[in-house]
Write a protein that holds these residues in place. Structure first.
Motif, PDB file in Angstrom:
ATOM      1  N   LEU A  51       0.846  -1.101  -0.062  1.00 11.21           N
ATOM      2  CA  LEU A  51       0.016   0.031   0.000  1.00 11.21           C
ATOM      3  C   LEU A  51       0.834   1.050  -0.004  1.00 11.21           C
ATOM      4  CD1 LEU A  51      -2.581  -0.922   2.536  1.00 11.21           C
ATOM      5  CD2 LEU A  51      -3.000  -0.852   0.022  1.00 11.21           C
ATOM      6  N   ARG A  52       1.895   1.221   0.839  1.00  7.04           N
ATOM      7  CA  ARG A  52       2.921   2.373   0.990  1.00  7.04           C
ATOM      8  C   ARG A  52       3.407   2.743  -0.541  1.00  7.04           C
ATOM      9  NH1 ARG A  52       5.773   0.320   4.411  1.00  7.04           N
ATOM     10  NH2 ARG A  52       7.437  -0.097   3.167  1.00  7.04           N
ATOM     11  N   LEU A  53       3.883   1.383  -1.322  1.00  6.61           N
ATOM     12  CA  LEU A  53       4.258   1.719  -2.433  1.00  6.61           C
ATOM     13  C   LEU A  53       3.730   2.162  -3.565  1.00  6.61           C
ATOM     14  CD1 LEU A  53       6.989  -1.315  -2.609  1.00  6.61           C
ATOM     15  CD2 LEU A  53       7.778   1.115  -2.314  1.00  6.61           C
ATOM     16  N   ALA A  54       2.175   1.778  -3.359  1.00  5.18           N
ATOM     17  CA  ALA A  54       1.145   2.117  -4.143  1.00  5.18           C
ATOM     18  C   ALA A  54       0.561   3.548  -4.098  1.00  5.18           C
ATOM     19  CB  ALA A  54      -0.057   1.162  -4.307  1.00  5.18           C
ATOM     20  N   GLY A  55       1.043   4.196  -2.756  1.00  3.74           N
ATOM     21  CA  GLY A  55       0.552   5.517  -2.492  1.00  3.74           C
ATOM     22  C   GLY A  55      -1.078   5.554  -1.973  1.00  3.74           C
ATOM     23  N   LYS A  56      -1.482   4.192  -1.638  1.00  3.01           N
ATOM     24  CA  LYS A  56      -2.704   3.981  -1.268  1.00  3.01           C
ATOM     25  C   LYS A  56      -3.095   3.804   0.370  1.00  3.01           C
ATOM     26  CE  LYS A  56      -4.621   2.555  -5.538  1.00  3.01           C
ATOM     27  NZ  LYS A  56      -5.459   3.400  -5.937  1.00  3.01           N
ATOM     28  N   THR A  57      -4.439   4.279   0.894  1.00  2.00           N
ATOM     29  CA  THR A  57      -4.576   3.735   2.194  1.00  2.00           C
ATOM     30  C   THR A  57      -5.386   2.548   1.989  1.00  2.00           C
ATOM     31  OG1 THR A  57      -6.828   4.843   1.908  1.00  2.00           O
ATOM     32  CG2 THR A  57      -5.220   6.269   2.673  1.00  2.00           C
ATOM     33  N   PRO A  58      -5.621   1.752   3.191  1.00  2.00           N
ATOM     34  CA  PRO A  58      -6.230   0.495   2.886  1.00  2.00           C
ATOM     35  C   PRO A  58      -7.714   0.558   2.488  1.00  2.00           C
ATOM     36  CG  PRO A  58      -4.972   0.446   5.073  1.00  2.00           C
ATOM     37  CD  PRO A  58      -4.770   1.990   4.426  1.00  2.00           C
ATOM     38  N   MET A  59      -8.372   1.841   2.984  1.00  4.83           N
ATOM     39  CA  MET A  59      -9.749   1.824   2.404  1.00  4.83           C
ATOM     40  C   MET A  59      -9.676   2.321   0.927  1.00  4.83           C
ATOM     41  SD  MET A  59     -11.780   3.631   5.615  1.00  4.83           S
ATOM     42  CE  MET A  59     -10.854   5.011   5.623  1.00  4.83           C
ATOM     43  N   GLU A  60      -8.854   2.930   0.472  1.00  7.96           N
ATOM     44  CA  GLU A  60      -8.834   3.074  -0.877  1.00  7.96           C
ATOM     45  C   GLU A  60      -8.480   1.925  -1.770  1.00  7.96           C
ATOM     46  OE1 GLU A  60      -5.727   6.095  -1.001  1.00  7.96           O
ATOM     47  OE2 GLU A  60      -6.972   7.897  -1.119  1.00  7.96           O
ATOM     48  N   GLU A  61      -7.706   0.991  -1.229  1.00  5.30           N
ATOM     49  CA  GLU A  61      -7.636  -0.360  -1.954  1.00  5.30           C
ATOM     50  C   GLU A  61      -8.569  -1.013  -2.157  1.00  5.30           C
ATOM     51  OE1 GLU A  61      -5.303  -1.307  -3.827  1.00  5.30           O
ATOM     52  OE2 GLU A  61      -5.524  -3.611  -3.856  1.00  5.30           O
ATOM     53  N   MET A  62      -9.454  -1.300  -0.714  1.00  2.74           N
ATOM     54  CA  MET A  62     -10.498  -1.759  -0.784  1.00  2.74           C
ATOM     55  C   MET A  62     -11.602  -1.458  -1.691  1.00  2.74           C
ATOM     56  SD  MET A  62     -11.032  -3.301   3.243  1.00  2.74           S
ATOM     57  CE  MET A  62     -10.289  -1.899   3.949  1.00  2.74           C
ATOM     58  N   GLY A  63     -11.690  -0.120  -1.936  1.00  3.20           N
ATOM     59  CA  GLY A  63     -12.651   0.688  -2.589  1.00  3.20           C
ATOM     60  C   GLY A  63     -12.317   0.280  -4.152  1.00  3.20           C
ATOM     61  N   ARG A  64     -11.100   0.171  -4.537  1.00  2.00           N
ATOM     62  CA  ARG A  64     -10.736  -0.086  -5.771  1.00  2.00           C
ATOM     63  C   ARG A  64     -10.860  -1.599  -6.179  1.00  2.00           C
ATOM     64  NH1 ARG A  64      -7.322  -3.109  -8.138  1.00  2.00           N
ATOM     65  NH2 ARG A  64      -6.252  -3.782  -6.129  1.00  2.00           N
ATOM     66  N   ARG A  65     -10.577  -2.586  -5.223  1.00  2.00           N
ATOM     67  CA  ARG A  65     -11.021  -3.962  -5.491  1.00  2.00           C
ATOM     68  C   ARG A  65     -12.626  -4.129  -5.646  1.00  2.00           C
ATOM     69  NH1 ARG A  65      -7.114  -7.153  -1.114  1.00  2.00           N
ATOM     70  NH2 ARG A  65      -5.138  -6.148  -1.373  1.00  2.00           N
ATOM     71  N   ILE A  66     -13.134  -3.681  -4.899  1.00  2.00           N
ATOM     72  CA  ILE A  66     -14.809  -3.733  -4.984  1.00  2.00           C
ATOM     73  C   ILE A  66     -15.300  -3.204  -6.325  1.00  2.00           C
ATOM     74  CG2 ILE A  66     -16.903  -3.154  -4.276  1.00  2.00           C
ATOM     75  CD1 ILE A  66     -15.790  -3.111  -1.284  1.00  2.00           C
ATOM     76  N   ALA A  67     -14.558  -2.009  -6.708  1.00  2.00           N
ATOM     77  CA  ALA A  67     -14.993  -1.469  -7.964  1.00  2.00           C
ATOM     78  C   ALA A  67     -14.522  -2.234  -9.034  1.00  2.00           C
ATOM     79  CB  ALA A  67     -14.512   0.125  -7.981  1.00  2.00           C
ATOM     80  N   ASP A  68     -13.474  -2.667  -9.117  1.00  2.00           N
ATOM     81  CA  ASP A  68     -12.863  -3.598 -10.125  1.00  2.00           C
ATOM     82  C   ASP A  68     -13.660  -4.984 -10.155  1.00  2.00           C
ATOM     83  OD1 ASP A  68      -9.157  -2.989  -9.775  1.00  2.00           O
ATOM     84  OD2 ASP A  68     -10.971  -1.920 -10.810  1.00  2.00           O
ATOM     85  N   ALA A  69     -14.122  -5.605  -8.840  1.00  2.00           N
ATOM     86  CA  ALA A  69     -14.866  -6.875  -9.159  1.00  2.00           C
ATOM     87  C   ALA A  69     -16.264  -6.342  -9.473  1.00  2.00           C
ATOM     88  CB  ALA A  69     -15.101  -7.641  -7.803  1.00  2.00           C
ATOM     89  N   VAL A  70     -16.828  -5.370  -9.059  1.00  2.00           N
ATOM     90  CA  VAL A  70     -18.152  -4.830  -9.847  1.00  2.00           C
ATOM     91  C   VAL A  70     -18.204  -4.518 -11.301  1.00  2.00           C
ATOM     92  CG1 VAL A  70     -20.236  -3.115  -9.690  1.00  2.00           C
ATOM     93  CG2 VAL A  70     -18.981  -3.990  -7.494  1.00  2.00           C
ATOM     94  N   GLU A  71     -17.126  -3.951 -11.803  1.00  2.00           N
ATOM     95  CA  GLU A  71     -17.116  -3.559 -13.290  1.00  2.00           C
ATOM     96  C   GLU A  71     -16.673  -4.715 -14.008  1.00  2.00           C
ATOM     97  OE1 GLU A  71     -13.549  -1.105 -14.246  1.00  2.00           O
ATOM     98  OE2 GLU A  71     -14.972   0.144 -15.217  1.00  2.00           O
ATOM     99  N   ASP A  72     -16.110  -5.835 -13.336  1.00  2.00           N
ATOM    100  CA  ASP A  72     -15.882  -7.077 -14.126  1.00  2.00           C
ATOM    101  C   ASP A  72     -17.131  -7.916 -14.342  1.00  2.00           C
ATOM    102  OD1 ASP A  72     -12.592  -7.895 -12.944  1.00  2.00           O
ATOM    103  OD2 ASP A  72     -13.106  -6.757 -14.193  1.00  2.00           O
ATOM    104  N   ALA A  73     -18.095  -7.854 -13.042  1.00  2.00           N
ATOM    105  CA  ALA A  73     -19.139  -8.378 -13.390  1.00  2.00           C
ATOM    106  C   ALA A  73     -20.058  -7.760 -14.251  1.00  2.00           C
ATOM    107  CB  ALA A  73     -19.871  -8.621 -12.120  1.00  2.00           C
ATOM    108  N   TYR A  74     -20.062  -6.337 -14.318  1.00  2.00           N
ATOM    109  CA  TYR A  74     -21.095  -5.599 -15.194  1.00  2.00           C
ATOM    110  C   TYR A  74     -20.529  -5.957 -16.524  1.00  2.00           C
ATOM    111  CZ  TYR A  74     -23.497  -1.549 -17.067  1.00  2.00           C
ATOM    112  OH  TYR A  74     -24.219  -0.670 -17.762  1.00  2.00           O
ATOM    113  N   ARG A  75     -19.379  -5.858 -16.975  1.00  2.00           N
ATOM    114  CA  ARG A  75     -18.834  -6.259 -18.303  1.00  2.00           C
ATOM    115  C   ARG A  75     -19.602  -7.279 -18.866  1.00  2.00           C
ATOM    116  NH1 ARG A  75     -15.034  -9.204 -19.895  1.00  2.00           N
ATOM    117  NH2 ARG A  75     -14.229  -9.269 -17.808  1.00  2.00           N
TER     118      ARG A  75
END
Length: 855
Positions: free
Chosen positions: A293-317
């Protein structure tokens, strides 16, 4: 009608009957709204034992509402309203107040079907005396004021969502994201501890597994605008649970990411799946995660938000084109009386002693009340339960809801339910997908037997009213309610349909019109039978009016054709007697579109390399199981179509081979998807190709002339017999646009283009003769293995009713792994080349064959 055709259609009756499950589809109405529910600051926070007063808001607390209703002239509609709240729990005072206020503003609404759920953020306000953990200081928003504000904001959102309902559609999807992690460490002595250390020698592992599935629902309005999505994740929102600020936790970041991708107006309905023993914080790989997370410049909550959004977007596609409307919506609710866990005498003595000790410390130093008040009551409540359990046995009244939407089900419970109970419900459910939603109330932990043996916070009697016995009862009753939603109703159907089958596609004409062939019988005498086509998704067909079907003199057998434009439909058939409708039956997924039959060698039949099948729901085939004994042992040796699969149509997804002779889905399912999206009609594919064959083999076998070959049985007219059998078994029901010929690579040894041209003509002429249609179209791919092959192909496309297919010279060397057969990249390229070759001129000039007779 031949005897064989009659047998095929009668077997279809069984397929149609299976579609008539419990519940009836109705027009779906969808409404959404959201509201901010952060009360005026400062405010007391819930979620920890010590007092926390929030003076600032890091992210707003929100409520997102989804209102659903079905209507129909012939059905009893149903409804549900979901309100997903950035709260720790849903207290009885909150749900009761919201239901009362909503009922006052919407008279006649069944307010018991309003479901409030909490995301379980631990930085949300205390909402009532039921969960008061410490004295509230002066100057802080009072409990009454907080409850009034939050309930009013939720009610406003519910009313706006209900009043904004509009005709819509829905679909469901499944993807994965690593959000939740088991948080109970197990040790060598059999004990367990929530957030227990893992670096000690006695550590033996985690108590149970994790569920990384992300179940999703998507809702559109009638114009195809995305309105809302429901997202089910097995992890409570408590990444920043120790802060003394208002914070919606990781769901704020997930909503922000999703709204950035899908639009600010899309409602995000967040649901916690069963996850009482889960946490968003990993237990044994924390330092590695922190580094990433430190190397990515993200907080844990930002990373979880990204993961959920990626999963939702994959299903939507994947599922965005599989929209359901009308749809079954059926809502059941129940109140379970679950037994309290029995407290032992030893537990009572310990709890009473701790309560008295803490009370004495507060009396000695009142300033410590902010830290000790909550645990004092925690132990005191447990002691009182023991004192009552013998004379006044207590039970926990748990309100649960089970809602069927199409093929999926949402089931709620008020607890922090341990994950394994959710797995049990999902595993036993009859639904295609099961959304287990916890925290639809103020219930606390429901641990498993294994967890109770391990002990520790979240399973000890102070933190758990309901034990494993109650957990089993909850699972059993939930599954029972789900089963009932899929149980056929007692009312006997008056109509039986022989045709059409689900997922069949009838060939359209060149004016984008076609007809669905309908046949069946009424068990009792009826005055008339009518049918209509209902577009499944707005913009993918046009709903027709009711059309009377011709009936035989007996008054109980009917057959006819329902005409309509190209599209993806549900067929509805209804009967009348004495001026009243006596029955309505439905066949879902019936198409008017494009039908293709593929011929050729291995580059047409397919091989070991495959790409994903069609995501678009409109691409269909008849599944071929090449390992099935009837095919492998009988069809390959006899060529008898009786050994081919019956015309039972399925989605052409990944791994689904196309009858009568295709290998897996290859690139043809993806080709079908490209055609469906370009032409906006459903597609049906058959594959008669045979690897290792040449045009000479196709020409000779069409005439019954035998030839020498290492594995092709010319004595049974292979490979051409596959075309003849496709005509007889499948295409006589559906019609066909064209043969797609991927040939020529095995004809490089023939140097005379006239001979190659005659091979083409011979098998095409025979195919037209066998179909009884002289204008059967042929689409010819082109490639320059030799000048003779290319010349013959170019000459062939100038013949009447023949058309240019893709030019394989456009494939790059990387598209062919051995100079001939297609690589994975080549499969995608070929699918696109074939779809592009079928241009508007092709659809305008080609004359498809359409069966003229009624079933």
């Amino acid at each position: 009608m031949t005897r064989r055709l009659f047998f095929i259609l009668i077997t279809g009756l069984l397929s149609v009957s299976r579609l008539l499950a419990a519940g009836e589809s109705g027009e779906l109405l969808v409404g959404t709204a959201s509201n901010r529910i952060t009360p005026p600051l400062p405010v007391a926070l819930l979620g920890q034992f010590h007092m926390r007063i929030a003076h600032t808001e890091e992210s707003p607390l929100m409520v997102h509402v989804l209102a659903l209703e079905t209507r129909g002239k012939q059905i009893t509609g149903d409804m549900a309203i979901f309100a997903s709240c950035d709260l720790t729990v849903i207290t009885p005072s909150l749900i009761n107040r919201v239901r009362r206020l909503t009922g006052e503003r919407i008279p006649g609404l069944d307010v018991n079907k309003i479901i409030l759920t909490a995301t379980h953020t631990h930085t949300a306000p205390v909402l009532g005396n039921e969960n008061l953990r410490y004295p509230i200081p002066e100057g802080v928003t009072s409990l009454d004021s907080t409850l009034a504000f939050v309930s009013g904001q939720i009610t406003d959102a519910i009313v706006r969502a209900w009043e904004s309902r509009e005709r819509g559609s829905v679909t469901w999807g499944l993807s994965q994201a690593a959000i939740g992690h088991n948080r109970r460490s197990v040790y060598a002595d059999g004990s367990a501890s929530m957030y227990g250390g893992t670096h000690v020698p006695s550590f033996r592992g985690m108590e149970s597994g994790e569920d990384h599935d992300v179940n999703t629902l998507f809702f559109w309005n009638g114009q195809g605008k995305l309105l809302a999505m429901g997202i089910n994740v097995a992890c409570p929102a408590q990444e920043v649970e120790n802060r003394s600020t208002v914070n919606a936790d990781y769901w704020h970041e997930a909503r922000r990411e999703l709204n950035a991708r899908f639009g600010d107006e899309v409602g995000i309905i967040a649901w916690n799946a069963a996850s009482g023993d889960q946490s968003p914080r990993p237990m044994y790989r924390g330092p590695a995660v922190e580094r990433m997370l430190r190397l990515a410049g993200k907080t844990p909550m930002e990373e979880m938000g990204r993961r959920i959004a990626d999963a939702v977007e994959d299903a939507y596609r994947i599922v965005q084109h599989d929209r359901h409307a009308p749809v079954i919506l059926e809502h059941k609710m129940d109140s379970l009386s679950l037994p309290f866990r029995m407290i032992s005498e030893a537990e009572y003595i310990q709890a009473k002693a701790e309560c008295e000790r803490l009370a004495a410390e507060i009396a000695a130093d009142p300033e410590r009340a902010k830290d000790l008040y909550a645990p004092m009551h925690w132990f005191g409540d447990a002691a009182r339960r023991y004192e009552l359990q013998e004379t006044e046995p207590q039970r926990f009244d748990a309100e649960i809801h089970v809602l069927r939407i199409g093929d999926v089900v949402i089931c709620t419970n008020p607890f922090e339910l341990f994950l394994n109970y959710g797995i049990q419900i999902q595993g036993r459910s009859k639904a295609l997908q099961t959304f287990v939603v916890q925290l639809a109330g103020a219930g606390n932990y429901v641990p498993t037997e294994e967890a109770i043996r391990g002990g520790g916070y979240s399973v000890i009697m102070q933190s758990s009213f309901v034990g494993a016995e109650g957990g089993r009862m909850l699972v059993d009753r939930t599954v029972e309610l789900i089963d009932d939603l899929w149980r056929p109703r007692q009312k006997a159907a008056q109509l039986e349909l022989i045709s059409p089958r689900t997922r069949i596609v009838f060939q359209r004409n060149s004016q984008n019109r076609g007809a669905v062939r309908v046949a069946g019988r009424a068990k009792k005498e009826v005055e008339r039978v009518e049918a209509r086509l209902v577009a499944r998704v707005t913009g993918q067909g046009t709903t027709t009016g009711w059309t009377a079907l011709p009936m035989e003199a007996s008054g109980n057998t009917f057959s006819g054709r329902i005409e309509g434009p190209g599209g993806w439909y549900d067929l509805e058939v209804r009967s009348w007697q004495a001026g009243e409708i006596t029955d309505v039956v439905r066949v879902e997924r019936v198409g008017i579109g494009e039908v293709f039959l593929i011929v050729g060698h291995s580059v047409a039949q397919g091989g070991a390399i495959n790409i994903d099948g069609a995501y678009d729901d409109r691409v269909n085939t008849v599944r071929l199981d090449e390992k099935e004994e009837r095919f492998d042992q009988m069809y390959l040796t006899t060529g008898d179509p009786a050994y081919l699969p019956e015309p039972v149509f399925v989605h052409a997804g990944t791994g689904v081979a196309h009858a009568p002779f295709g290998h897996s889905n290859y690139f043809w399912s993806k080709f079908g998807e490209y055609v469906a999206q370009k032409e906006n009609v459903p597609v049906l594919l058959f594959n008669a190709a045979f690897g290792g064959t040449s045009l000479e083999h196709w020409a000779k076998s069409s005439q019954g002339v035998q030839f020498e070959h290492g594995f092709v049985r010319s004595a049974i007219r292979m490979p051409y017999i596959n075309v003849l059998n496709a005509f007889r078994k499948y295409i006589h029901l559906t019609g066909v646009r064209a043969l797609l010929a991927d040939q020529g690579a095995n004809d490089a040894g023939q140097k005379d283009p006239d001979v190659i041209f005659q091979y083409y003509r011979t098998f095409l002429d025979q195919a037209r003769k066998d179909l009884g249609y002289s204008r059967l179209a042929l689409v010819v791919n082109r490639q320059s293995q030799t000048p003779a092959v290319r010349q013959a192909q170019e000459r062939m496309i100038r013949e009447k009713d023949c058309f240019p297919g893709p030019d394989y010279d456009l494939l790059s060397p990387a598209d062919r792994y051995d100079g001939l057969h297609l690589s994975e990249a080549g499969l995608f390229h070929a699918a696109r080349l074939w779809a592009n070759a079928l241009d508007p001129a092709f659809y305008r000039r080609s004359q498809p064959w359409i069966p003229s007779e009624t079933p």
